[in-house]
Design an enzyme around this catalytic site. Structure first.
Site, short mmCIF file in Angstrom:
data_model
loop_
_atom_site.label_atom_id
_atom_site.label_comp_id
_atom_site.label_asym_id
_atom_site.label_seq_id
_atom_site.Cartn_x
_atom_site.Cartn_y
_atom_site.Cartn_z
N GLY A 120 0.83 -1.21 0.00
CA GLY A 120 0.00 0.00 0.00
C GLY A 120 0.86 1.25 0.00
N SER A 124 4.28 -0.63 -6.83
CA SER A 124 4.03 -0.89 -8.26
C SER A 124 4.00 0.40 -9.06
CB SER A 124 2.73 -1.69 -8.45
OG SER A 124 1.61 -0.94 -8.07
N ASP A 167 -1.61 7.87 -7.44
CA ASP A 167 -0.25 7.43 -7.10
C ASP A 167 0.78 8.00 -8.06
OD1 ASP A 167 -1.67 5.99 -5.32
OD2 ASP A 167 -1.42 4.07 -6.32
P1 NG1 Z 1 -2.47 1.10 -3.48
O1 NG1 Z 1 -3.21 -0.06 -2.93
O2 NG1 Z 1 -1.68 1.83 -2.47
O3 NG1 Z 1 -1.65 0.78 -4.69
C1 NG1 Z 1 -4.75 1.86 -4.71
C2 NG1 Z 1 -4.82 2.62 -6.03
C3 NG1 Z 1 -5.01 4.13 -5.81
C4 NG1 Z 1 -6.18 4.41 -4.87
C5 NG1 Z 1 -6.01 3.56 -3.59
C6 NG1 Z 1 -7.16 3.70 -2.65
C7 NG1 Z 1 -3.39 1.40 -7.61
C8 NG1 Z 1 -2.10 1.40 -8.31
N1 NG1 Z 1 -3.58 2.43 -6.78
O4 NG1 Z 1 -3.57 2.19 -4.02
O5 NG1 Z 1 -5.19 4.79 -7.06
O6 NG1 Z 1 -7.41 4.14 -5.49
O7 NG1 Z 1 -5.86 2.17 -3.90
O8 NG1 Z 1 -7.31 5.02 -2.24
O9 NG1 Z 1 -4.22 0.52 -7.79
#
Ligand code: NG1
Length: 413
Positions: A120, A124, A167
């Site tokens: 999180g 990636s 991100d």
């Molecule tokens: P994480 O799980 O940190 O990669 C994902 C999404 C974000 C956002 C968050 C929830 C990807 C690469 N990123 O983050 O855009 O939606 O979940 O706030 O999937």
């Protein structure tokens, strides 16, 4: 010790890299699961990076090694990501498929990372931004920083999660000592200075937050649930739709939070599309081509309640940071966690436990960060308390836990 990407490149390919790029991970302070509804987020980039050493290859082949994953990659540009077995190979193939390599060209890549994968903390997305930037330089593509961030976001969507784009923007454009408020409708970025005397700690729940399989499905189910909610609210409010309905289209309207309570608890996309007379694809289409069962009911009211209240918390958090009110920010972080746990249903007992430990050790507030279903929590505290929080988190969940410093993005100009 993480080796340098240039050293890994030399050891693997017995040649010099032509370019080395690096991109930081990020912590989302608040504004969770709002980006794909085109509602604001408030993340910052952290002082841990993923780096890529690259050189063009005079043959149509991508050869890559990663210090984090044992199986090297070797495939032709243009290979569909789904044909590759290793998830990280699919990410590489998705990025390459969106770029235009010079005819007959390939690339060699060596990747190192200080970011724990599946945490999180956006390992990636950091990889995708560093990779697109490296291939841009190696192949002389002359992409702008905006285009690199955008391509990196499209890569994630092709690889499977219908992400909103937070991100890649923060990883590209963050500024040291600042949080980055990102708006999507209309697009805007604002750097907000962190008041002196504030500190941030991140802590693992001890459970990985993988991007594949059930976690990706759970993420995409939330994307679809929020679209169903947005379509129903737009209909109640008389807002015309021209494509995929997003909660961002109705969020500023006074009556919306009241009408949320009239939404169904759950609803199936096909039935809603039919009753509203809109194409089913507006609710269910995903960039990866993956399909969710359109007849399976998804939660609607609780998902909308979380997203709309979280967007208000982002506004309130910006005001708390701008007025240096750490206690107010802490209360907002706590409220965000409760909403993610109870309404968005993406916390886990392990995340709840590490959040509770961080608060008990003196955090002003704490919450899960990233998509949830495992992964890390973030806490805000007064400077000087970081080690107490780190120790408590490690005692509760086994670590890793560490302080993070708001840092520069990869493509800051
Ligand atoms: P994480 O799980 O940190 O990669 C994902 C999404 C974000 C956002 C968050 C929830 C990807 C690469 N990123 O983050 O855009 O939606 O979940 O706030 O999937």
């Amino acid at each position: 010790m993480t080796p340098s990407p240039a050293d890994l490149f030399r050891q693997t390919f017995a040649a010099e890299p032509a370019v080395v790029t690096a991109a930081p991970g990020r912590v989302n302070l608040i504004g969770e699961h709002t980006d794909y509804s085109a509602l604001p987020v408030l993340p910052f980039a952290i002082d841990r990076r993923t780096a890529v050493a690259a050189a063009p290859l005079d043959a149509p082949r991508i050869e890559a090694v990663s210090e984090a994953f044992p199986v090297p990659a070797s495939f032709r540009p243009g290979t569909p990501p789904a044909e590759l077995l290793e998830p990280w190979h699919r990410y590489l193939a998705a990025a390459v498929s969106l770029l235009e390599p010079p005819p007959g060209a390939g690339a060699r890549l060596a990747i190192t990372s200080q970011l724990p994968p599946a945490s999180g903390l956006s390992s990636s997305s950091a990889l995708m931004v560093a990779l697109v930037a490296a291939l841009n330089a190696a192949w002389g593509l002359a992409l702008t920083p905006e285009a690199i961030a955008d391509l990196a976001a499209r890569t994630e969507r092709l690889a499977g999660a219908e992400t909103g784009g937070m991100d890649q923007q923060v990883i590209a454009f963050a500024r040291a000592g600042h949080l980055l408020r990102i708006d999507f409708l209309p697009p805007a970025r604002r750097h907000i200075p962190v008041p002196p005397g504030w500190a941030f700690v991140v802590a693992s729940s001890g459970q990985p937050a993988p991007k594949g399989g059930a976690a990706r499905e759970a993420y995409n189910q939330r994307v679809v649930g929020t679209r169903v909610a947005a379509a129903l609210l737009a209909d109640m409010l008389g807002v015309g739709l021209e494509g995929t309905p997003l909660l961002g289209h109705v969020a500023g309207i006074d009556a919306a939070p009241v009408l949320v309570e009239e939404l169904p608890e759950r609803a199936a996309p096909r039935g809603i599309a039919r009753s509203l007379g809109i194409p089913l694809e507006w609710l269910t289409a995903l960039s990866s081509g993956a399909a969710l069962d359109p007849d399976a009911p998804v939660p609607v009211r609780p998902f909308a309640r979380h997203v709309l209240s979280e967007a208000d918390r982002v506004d309130a958090a910006c005001r708390a940071v701008e007025s240096a009110d750490l206690a107010a920010l802490g209360r907002l972080l706590d409220a965000s966690h409760a909403s993610l746990r109870d309404d968005y249903r993406c916390s886990t007992p392990a995340l709840d436990a590490v959040v509770a430990a961080l608060r008990k050790a003196g955090a002003a507030g704490a919450r899960l960060t990233g998509a949830g279903f495992g992964g890390f929590a973030v806490a805000a505290c007064e400077s000087g308390r970081e080690s107490a929080l780190v120790e408590a988190a490690i005692a509760a969940a086994g670590g890793p836990a560490f302080p993070v410093t708001p840092s520069d993005g990869a493509l800051l100009e």
